[in-house]
Design an enzyme around this catalytic site. Structure first.
Site, PDB file in Angstrom:
ATOM      1  N   SER A   1       0.825  -1.208   0.000  1.00  0.00           N
ATOM      2  CA  SER A   1       0.000   0.000   0.000  1.00  0.00           C
ATOM      3  C   SER A   1       0.855   1.253   0.000  1.00  0.00           C
ATOM      4  O   SER A   1       0.358   2.346  -0.250  1.00  0.00           O
ATOM      5  CB  SER A   1      -0.896   0.040   1.232  1.00  0.00           C
ATOM      6  OG  SER A   1      -1.517  -1.193   1.417  1.00  0.00           O
ATOM      7  N   CYS A   2       2.124   1.090   0.314  1.00  0.00           N
ATOM      8  CA  CYS A   2       3.045   2.221   0.289  1.00  0.00           C
ATOM      9  C   CYS A   2       3.155   2.735  -1.145  1.00  0.00           C
ATOM     10  O   CYS A   2       2.811   2.056  -2.094  1.00  0.00           O
ATOM     11  CB  CYS A   2       4.434   1.799   0.746  1.00  0.00           C
ATOM     12  SG  CYS A   2       4.570   1.588   2.519  1.00  0.00           S
ATOM     13  N   ILE A   3       3.682   3.949  -1.264  1.00  0.00           N
ATOM     14  CA  ILE A   3       3.831   4.507  -2.596  1.00  0.00           C
ATOM     15  C   ILE A   3       5.234   5.065  -2.768  1.00  0.00           C
ATOM     16  O   ILE A   3       5.831   5.569  -1.821  1.00  0.00           O
ATOM     17  CB  ILE A   3       2.736   5.565  -2.873  1.00  0.00           C
ATOM     18  CG1 ILE A   3       2.652   5.869  -4.347  1.00  0.00           C
ATOM     19  CG2 ILE A   3       2.969   6.830  -2.044  1.00  0.00           C
ATOM     20  CD1 ILE A   3       1.322   6.406  -4.785  1.00  0.00           C
TER      21      ILE A   3
ATOM     22  N   GLY B   1       0.790   1.846  -4.028  1.00  0.00           N
ATOM     23  CA  GLY B   1      -0.596   2.115  -3.647  1.00  0.00           C
ATOM     24  C   GLY B   1      -1.543   0.960  -3.904  1.00  0.00           C
ATOM     25  O   GLY B   1      -2.694   1.159  -4.301  1.00  0.00           O
TER      26      GLY B   1
END
Lengths: 160, 207
Positions: A26-28, A91
């Site tokens: 989910s990190c970007i 994401g």
């Protein structure tokens, strides 16, 4: 030679360095680049917006605060503010559920925050690979400004 | 309370809580696969969020992650991680022969979620009895991907209140000399207020 960018970190460097962020869920990852001076940076962020009451020095976790900071640092390092361009990847929503919770949509919110922050700064977004439910490893090549995206279950790689 | 302020006595208390919980979980797993599963004493580590993927052997290692929320009197997350070879062995024990490599079909996903559910329930009920709290696991969610991508979900949740993660890590091992070799990492990530509850109940109260 690639330089690792861990969670909540960012790096500013110049060609021929390749910046690498491994295992984004989910990190970007946001890459910002000046093609002329070939100075660039990449950040690996967790959360979309920095709350007003956040203590100083915690900017690294937040998409918006980190983008502001990277732009400032790039300009200070000699990049031209007008020439800066950006690319984003990550994401995802790794754990698919049939119901939507606040934490489940965090990937999408990270991507939206990145887009909005870049628009606010007037930085063109030249490429993106966001969403879905797959993890990504991202390499940002400061020699060319290319962002390569690799996935675990897919031998194909994507070039942004 | 911030994780940084924990002293050695409190860390030992957390380790002990986990040992008891994991003992129950290991028994449950042994019964499920019909082989003895032991557990190695957990490490309790407090680490920068950015270092968590390194503790798992690198962000790009393929892993099966099963996550559950802790609901009830305390809040937090549980994350079970199995390296792909271990997940494959686990499935072979549960479902019979599975071919040479891990194939994540619907049956495999469902079986592994069930393992997660049983382990988490056993762990939480033991923990709950010890702490005199009601702890309920949510429905398990599963992802099979790079370790970094699988755990950042939990890290994001943690990072909203802290820059540090508390990882209670346990490894499953077989009988000595036996070739079970199902390795797993079990992470208990209490949110900071829940940590206070845990510590005050076990007597490792603030000094």
């Amino acid at each position: 030679m690639s330089d690792r960018v861990s969670i909540a970190q960012a790096r500013i460097d110049q060609a021929p360095v390749v910046l690498k962020a491994s295992g984004l869920g989910s990190c970007i990852a946001v890459g910002i680049y000046d093609p002329e001076s070939r100075l660039g940076g990449m950040g690996h962020m967790l959360l979309p917006f920095r709350p007003k009451q956040a203590p100083l020095g915690s900017a690294g976790k937040y998409v918006d605060a980190r983008i502001f900071q990277m732009v400032d640092e790039l300009v200070r390092a000699g990049a031209s503010r007008e020439k800066l361009v950006a690319k984003i990847a990550g994401g995802a929503n790794m754990f698919e559920t049939t119901y939507q919770t606040l934490i489940n949509s965090i990937g999408a919110r990270n991507a939206r925050s990145a887009r909005e922050t870049l628009v606010g700064l007037g930085l063109p977004l030249l490429g993106e690979d966001v969403g879905g439910n797959r993890g990504r490893t991202v390499e940002f090549d400061l020699a060319t400004g290319n962002m390569m995206v690799y996935c675990a279950h897919d031998s194909e790689q994507l070039s942004l | 309370m911030s994780f940084r302020e924990l002293n050695n006595i409190q860390l030992d208390a957390l380790k002990e809580i986990s040992n008891i919980g994991m003992g129950h979980a290991a028994t449950a797993l042994s019964q499920m696969i019909g082989q003895t599963v032991r557990l190695r004493v957990p490490h309790v580590t407090i680490t920068e969020i950015s270092q968590v993927p390194e503790h798992l052997g690198g962000a790009e290692n393929l892993m099966v992650g099963i996550t559950l929320q802790i609901l009830g009197d305390a809040r937090g997350s549980i994350m079970l991680l199995f390296p792909q070879e271990s997940a494959h062995r686990l499935l072979c024990s549960l479902l019979g022969h599975q071919g040479k490599t891990l194939i994540m079909n619907e049956m495999a996903v469902s079986a592994l979620k069930e393992v997660g559910n049983i382990l988490a329930s056993a762990y939480l009920s033991a923990l709950g009895r010890l702490l005199n709290k009601t702890l309920i696991p949510s429905v398990p969610l599963l992802a099979y991907d790079m370790a970094g991508a699988v755990v950042d979900y939990v890290l994001i949740e943690l990072s909203q209140s802290s820059d540090l993660a508390l990882m209670v890590e346990t490894n499953f091992v077989g009988e000595p000399g036996e070739d079970l070799a199902i390795k797993g990492h079990f992470f208990l990530m209490p949110d900071p207020t829940t940590l206070d509850i845990f510590l005050s109940e076990v007597g490792g109260v603030h000094v």
